[in-house]
Design an enzyme around this catalytic site. Structure first.
Site, PDB file in Angstrom:
ATOM      1  N   ASP A 137       0.815  -1.209   0.000  1.00  0.00           N
ATOM      2  CA  ASP A 137       0.000   0.000   0.000  1.00  0.00           C
ATOM      3  C   ASP A 137       0.854   1.266   0.000  1.00  0.00           C
ATOM      4  OD1 ASP A 137      -2.143  -1.677   0.094  1.00  0.00           O
ATOM      5  OD2 ASP A 137      -2.567  -1.375   2.225  1.00  0.00           O
ATOM      6  N   ASN A 226      -5.215   8.613   2.509  1.00  0.00           N
ATOM      7  CA  ASN A 226      -5.712   7.916   3.698  1.00  0.00           C
ATOM      8  C   ASN A 226      -6.316   8.868   4.721  1.00  0.00           C
ATOM      9  OD1 ASN A 226      -5.331   5.265   3.001  1.00  0.00           O
ATOM     10  ND2 ASN A 226      -3.432   4.992   4.134  1.00  0.00           N
TER      11      ASN A 226
END
Length: 384
Positions: A137, A226
């Protein structure tokens, strides 16, 4: 991202008792422009289609340029070379980061790879058709950082330690990359005039963040995939944060900190702090406190059009700290605040199957979501 719509006119009821209702409009606005839709109806406002839909990527012409990103270190050297070779054999120009261009001298000398300068970084999205990420990620977050505004579609291969966002296995890298170039999903159901193929993508929302200093200065605009976090840092006191939405004070936070997360970030730091897991196609901003000094402070989910300021009040006992996707950590003095709103530039990630199946697959693979020993069937009572 959200679609809303009109109803159908069936005519006013017959008779003199009831008058025909007034005509009206539904006006949709994103804060910058407005779209007017006439409601020709007897009173039923309905959704014409779901608010979030499946998205398909279809090339009008064959891709010409791809960027390859990999996590730092030499452990993925073999995968990097094979990926570059495949793309080059398909006639694509391959762009890599400057440090990779220097490390792979033989590929650079042969013309298999090229790189970019710092000045060219802001224009790179105009030439790169798609990005191949090799790693976990963190490589996708790095791609989001590189393309600070518009970002090309991203296909990511799971070569990291967890890889919640990386649903492609590298053992199928050739077919998966060819699927991106040529398309795998038949779009015959779209009633197009020509035969078309595409791939499913998820448009992952980002947040646009900017620090405003008490002396009137503004920091650079930073896009996060995020979350943005304001916390107390090494301060021994609980941090005090005023949370404003469109110039309205919604709450005061006394906690270790507070975060604003995207649906993509809902399965990262936010879920560890007690926030809900949200599908990446849901247009929302997650408001999650970090260890609040209140039993009634629960995480909330706000609409994507919310514009929030996280302010450090003048009477705060100490400073606070802010970080963006875990990076670029900066100190906030009393009187400073961070403005956060939805970015106009999503991160389009290419799916292995489709948006929802990929998401649940990641929940099961990475979190063991709802795994338990299944209870056996009830034992029937003995016959009398």
């Amino acid at each position: 991202m959200v679609a809303m719509d009109t109803a159908v006119l069936n005519g006013a009821p017959k008779g003199n008792k009831w008058m025909k209702k007034a005509d009206l409009y539904i006006v949709r606005t994103d804060g910058l422009s407005c779209t007017r839709e006439t409601v020709e109806a007897t009173g039923c406002l309905t959704f014409a289609y779901p608010s979030t839909q499946q998205h398909l990527l279809v090339w009008k012409t064959r891709p010409k340029c791809a960027m390859v990103l990999k996590k730092l270190g030499s452990e993925l050297g073999n995968e990097f070379r094979k990926t570059v070779t495949l793309l080059q054999n398909q006639g694509l120009k391959v762009v890599v980061e400057p440090h990779e261009h220097e490390a792979w001298g033989d590929l650079a000398e042969s013309g298999a790879i090229t790189t970019f300068s710092e000045d060219e970084l802001t224009m790179l999205h105009q030439s790169v058709d798609f990005v191949v990420c090799l790693g976990g990620d963190g490589v996708i977050l790095h791609a989001s950082y590189l393309f600070a505004s518009a970002i090309p579609p991203v296909i990511s291969f799971n070569l990291g330690s967890m890889g919640f966002l990386t649903n492609h296995s590298y053992k199928n890298f050739e077919s998966d990359i060819m699927g991106v170039i040529e398309g795998v999903q038949d779009l015959g159901h779209c009633s197009m005039d020509q035969e078309m193929y595409g791939v499913h993508i998820t448009l992952r929302m980002r947040l646009m963040c900017q620090i405003h200093r008490c002396d009137g200065q503004k920091g650079e605009e930073i896009e996060v995939l995020n979350e943005v976090v304001v916390d107390r840092g090494a301060n021994p006191y609980l941090t005090k944060i005023e949370c404003w939405e469109h110039d309205r004070l919604i709450t005061k936070v006394q906690a270790d900190g507070v975060m604003l997360a995207t649906p993509t970030g809902s399965t990262a730091y936010s879920v560890a702090a007690g926030g809900s897991m949200v599908h990446p196609n849901v247009p929302a901003i997650l408001f999650t406190p970090i260890c609040p000094h209140s039993l009634s402070f629960r995480p909330v989910i706000l609409p994507d059009y919310a514009q929030l300021d996280l302010r450090i009040p003048e009477n705060s006992r100490g400073t606070a700290w802010v970080c963006f996707d875990g990076k670029r950590r900066q100190e906030l003095q009393p009187g400073d605040y961070v403005n956060v709103r939805m970015s106009q530039n999503p991160v389009p990630t290419i799916n292995k199957t489709d948006q929802t199946n990929d998401w649940f697959t990641s929940l099961e693979r990475c979190f063991g979501w709802n795994e338990r020993v299944e209870q056996g069937a009830a034992t029937p009572p003995p016959k009398q």
